[in-house]
Write an enzyme that holds these catalytic residues in place. Sequence first.
Site, PDB file in Angstrom:
ATOM      1  N   GLY A 177       2.089   4.656   1.142  1.00 50.99           N
ATOM      2  CA  GLY A 177       2.131   5.341   2.434  1.00 50.99           C
ATOM      3  C   GLY A 177       1.807   4.422   3.576  1.00 50.99           C
ATOM      4  O   GLY A 177       1.227   4.808   4.570  1.00 50.99           O
ATOM      5  N   CYS A 178       2.179   3.171   3.394  1.00 45.77           N
ATOM      6  CA  CYS A 178       1.813   2.174   4.365  1.00 45.77           C
ATOM      7  C   CYS A 178       2.645   2.352   5.607  1.00 45.77           C
ATOM      8  O   CYS A 178       3.864   2.462   5.560  1.00 45.77           O
ATOM      9  CB  CYS A 178       2.002   0.837   3.687  1.00 45.77           C
ATOM     10  SG  CYS A 178       2.805  -0.377   4.628  1.00 45.77           S
ATOM     11  N   VAL A 179       1.964   2.489   6.780  1.00 43.67           N
ATOM     12  CA  VAL A 179       2.683   2.670   8.038  1.00 43.67           C
ATOM     13  C   VAL A 179       2.379   1.533   9.017  1.00 43.67           C
ATOM     14  O   VAL A 179       1.375   0.870   8.851  1.00 43.67           O
ATOM     15  CB  VAL A 179       2.344   4.023   8.716  1.00 43.67           C
ATOM     16  CG1 VAL A 179       3.377   5.075   8.312  1.00 43.67           C
ATOM     17  CG2 VAL A 179       0.968   4.504   8.347  1.00 43.67           C
TER      18      VAL A 179
ATOM     19  N   PRO B 209       0.813  -1.220   0.000  1.00 45.10           N
ATOM     20  CA  PRO B 209       0.000   0.000   0.000  1.00 45.10           C
ATOM     21  C   PRO B 209       0.847   1.270   0.000  1.00 45.10           C
ATOM     22  O   PRO B 209       1.897   1.316   0.609  1.00 45.10           O
ATOM     23  CB  PRO B 209      -0.794  -0.088   1.299  1.00 45.10           C
ATOM     24  CG  PRO B 209      -0.587  -1.436   1.833  1.00 45.10           C
ATOM     25  CD  PRO B 209       0.579  -2.058   1.164  1.00 45.10           C
TER      26      PRO B 209
END
Lengths: 102, 139, 110
Positions: free
Chosen positions: C108-110, C106
């Site tokens: 901006g996957c955090v 994804p």
Amino acid sequence: MSMLHTVNKSPFERNTLESCISLAVPGSAILLIEDGVIGAMANTKHSEMVKAAMANVKIYVLGPDLKARGLNEGNVVDGISVVGYGEFVDLTTEHSAVQSWL
Amino acid sequence: MEDGDQVIKKFMYMNRKAPYGTIYAWESLEVVLIAAAFDQDISLVFADDGVYQLMKDQNTEEVGMKNFSKTYSALGDYDIKKIYIEQESLEERGLSLEDLQGLKYEDEDDDWAEKDSIILVSRAELAKVIDEQDVVFSF
Amino acid sequence: MAIEVDGQSYETDEEGYLEDLNQWRPELGSAMALADGAPLDENHWEVINFLREYYEEYQIAPAVRVLTKAIGKKLGKDKGTSKYLYELFPYGPAKQACKYAGLPKPTGCV
């Protein structure tokens, strides 16, 4: 045999199309590709310039690039021919040389 | 504006280029989606050739590129609710809002009612909105 | 890297994400999960199928926050919590479920 000019920049962003039109000798052809297809659209600030140019040069626009941008083939300036990749190839072989404007 | 001890800044993303011919439109969208995680006051602008990014019925099959015009409808899910479109840019291109896709968000404070995200502004109005920003990112 | 399923090999990146999302089949998701040591049940599949539908519609995998909210709306409030999703996918719901769904990591996957 005449030259084929390709223009890939929007006339709103660069003056490439304007320069190309003023430097293309009568009888040559201009093919609008990539963001250059914006120059083929009717009812824009630049449509009149394109219409006037067609007295001297033949103008084509690449259909797949119109479709990608959601631009309707039915809304191009009268007299401009919409072509596909196959005809793009034909155009390059039919002309003496290809000049790619950047 | 303050929210607890966190300062909320006004971030604007200015989109001025047509899609596909250059990578700017997609890059901007990716940055916006990432930045949305940080709960700032975000707005997007589509002006000049940027208005072409929102054209309806984009079909990239033949050019072999990802049709990311569908991704703009996800902006509402990311709580991006202010999308400014400059009227003069549309007019110079023979376009109207009808030619662009609609964008909506669900208003949490109004029983999740669907509302329009698109705000049509004149060049003069847009100038004022830009002037109010803390940061403007240009694409 | 590659993953083998039913005698066929599928290209993945160095983190195990499928290179060509058009090659995806449910069997691939199951095989990836088994390789990670945790087989999938119907609750996992609910989320995986949701992610595939979301990608089909928007051409992106949603961020965790967006996924959580959307799952709650679609599958019920009790499932729209990060606790529920992290229990299903301990390596991060968006990251891990996207991998099994054959989607890119994804944005901006955090």
